[in-house]
Design an enzyme around this catalytic site. Structure first.
Site, PDB file in Angstrom:
ATOM      1  N   TRP A 152      -6.667   3.383  -3.281  1.00  0.00           N
ATOM      2  CA  TRP A 152      -5.585   2.745  -3.933  1.00  0.00           C
ATOM      3  C   TRP A 152      -4.554   3.678  -4.505  1.00  0.00           C
ATOM      4  O   TRP A 152      -4.197   4.751  -3.938  1.00  0.00           O
ATOM      5  CB  TRP A 152      -6.115   1.485  -4.817  1.00  0.00           C
ATOM      6  CG  TRP A 152      -6.921   0.653  -4.257  1.00  0.00           C
ATOM      7  CD1 TRP A 152      -8.334   0.282  -4.219  1.00  0.00           C
ATOM      8  CD2 TRP A 152      -6.405  -0.601  -3.123  1.00  0.00           C
ATOM      9  NE1 TRP A 152      -8.515  -0.749  -3.307  1.00  0.00           N
ATOM     10  CE2 TRP A 152      -7.608  -1.190  -2.742  1.00  0.00           C
ATOM     11  CE3 TRP A 152      -5.296  -0.485  -2.230  1.00  0.00           C
ATOM     12  CZ2 TRP A 152      -7.353  -2.261  -1.715  1.00  0.00           C
ATOM     13  CZ3 TRP A 152      -5.074  -1.570  -1.630  1.00  0.00           C
ATOM     14  CH2 TRP A 152      -6.263  -2.282  -1.287  1.00  0.00           C
ATOM     15  N   SER A 153      -4.197   3.369  -5.880  1.00  0.00           N
ATOM     16  CA  SER A 153      -3.074   4.152  -6.526  1.00  0.00           C
ATOM     17  C   SER A 153      -3.335   5.441  -6.903  1.00  0.00           C
ATOM     18  O   SER A 153      -2.417   6.058  -7.375  1.00  0.00           O
ATOM     19  CB  SER A 153      -2.432   3.446  -7.749  1.00  0.00           C
ATOM     20  OG  SER A 153      -2.060   2.201  -7.324  1.00  0.00           O
TER      21      SER A 153
END
Length: 378
Positions: free
Chosen positions: A67-68
């Protein structure tokens, strides 16, 4: 206590015990943790299961969607261009990407994109996940938008479009896409198993993430046309989007990097060690100093938390109490993955898992592991 594989310096025994306990209890399903000091691994541990059915063990080369945490690698790509004198942090984005000047964005600076202060934190609705996976088209849409707040005045987390914006600068300056640039200029030279845009032949190594507990209704009562609502709903996708081949293949520099803790720690050891690792020089001390130039300090317009952003990375703030003060930069991924760089201790710490936890900037497990790692470093 669950069995772990890998290596761990004795002073980090508490980190290993935490991972073993969380795997045994089921808090973690499968996970990896890595710590480097002076670029050398002092923790490289993994264990548990790569699948919910608990058939496939989490192996040394298991990777997952982080993800981020992807944003940190995207930021490093931009900083490499800064280092080479090809990208100026104070230049208007439109110098490199003329179309971005539309709708009042001619004053948006490169540093605004890298610090989530550009005013363009998402797409105007309607927009779908499929739209976002079409990177050229969805990037052009961002260039045509009006900013949602005055650029440079506050941060508004660029949730899913950070890699579109920064990656377009990379492409226009260098000619290569973000994923190819990262592979050829960062992960390849460093020997790091990290991918933005995953080849099909690597799919069988992926541990699918398991969605986190349902989020609290944090947007209830929010302005339907406010920055937070527009960012979170433009588009709104679930964690299971990452299971699809189309997601894995795309180059989503905000959210679809695939790797493990070892690869994240390896990449970011370059920053921890002053810009050079094992003869690979990516940054100078001057460019690393730019990371720690505070660009915002206050409530983020998207996440609501009190955040501090430097260039490309978050800095310690009230929203991340598990981080000590110091010359530290970091970012987290949805569900709990994290990478932390400490240039004073010359250390990089990473945690990657497949059972996503609750929390906005890391889960309870994230805090446990990071606190234990810093206790050992001290």
């Amino acid at each position: 206590m669950a069995d772990l594989e890998g290596t761990c310096d004795a002073r980090f025994a508490d980190v290993a015990d935490l991972l073993a306990d969380n795997l045994a209890s089921g808090e973690d399903l499968g996970a990896s943790i890595a710590v480097t000091v002076d670029g050398r691994p002092v923790v490289d541990l993994w264990g548990g299961w790569a699948d919910q059915e608990q058939v496939t063990p989490w192996r040394r080369d298991t990777i997952t969607n982080v993800w981020s945490c992807t944003k940190t690698v995207t930021s490093l790509a931009a900083l490499v261009l800064v280092e080479r004198g090809l990208l100026d942090l104070d230049a208007p984005v439109a110098r490199y990407w003329p179309q971005f000047a539309a709708q009042g964005k001619e004053g948006v600076r490169v540093r605004h994109l890298l610090s989530h202060t550009s005013g363009v934190s998402g797409w105007e609705r309607p927009v779908t996940v499929a739209d976002v996976l079409d990177v050229p088209t969805s990037t052009a849409r961002l260039a045509a938008q009006t900013p949602w707040w005055p650029p440079g005045t506050a941060s508004g987390y660029h949730l899913l479009n950070y890699g579109h914006l920064v990656g377009e600068l990379v492409r226009r300056i260098d000619g290569r896409t973000l994923g190819r640039f990262v592979a050829e200029e960062i992960t390849g030279p460093l020997g790091a198993d990290f991918h933005i845009g995953l080849p099909d032949h690597e799919f069988d190594r992926v541990a699918d993430v398991l969605p986190p507990p349902p989020r609290p209704v944090g947007l209830a009562g929010a302005d339907p046309d406010g920055v937070a609502m527009k960012t979170f709903t433009g588009p709104m996708g679930g964690a299971d989007e990452s299971w699809h081949p189309e997601w894995r293949r795309a180059e989503i520099g905000a959210a679809n990097g695939h790797g493990n803790a070892r690869s994240l720690a390896r990449i970011h050891s370059v920053i921890a060690c002053g810009g050079t690792l094992d003869g690979v020089r990516l940054l100078s001390s001057r460019t690393i100093d730019a990371i720690f130039q505070q660009q915002s300090d206050g409530p983020d317009l998207v996440l609501g938390a009190h955040l501090r952003f430097g260039i490309g990375f978050g800095l310690p703030s009230p929203a991340v109490p598990y981080l000590p003060q110091g010359r530290i930069c970091f970012w987290t991924g949805w569900g709990g993955s994290v990478v932390v760089i400490d240039t004073e201790r010359r250390a990089a710490i990473a945690y990657v898992m497949n059972r996503m936890g609750a929390g906005q900037l890391g889960s309870a497990r994230t805090a446990q592991y990071i606190e234990a790692a810093f206790a050992a470093l001290d």
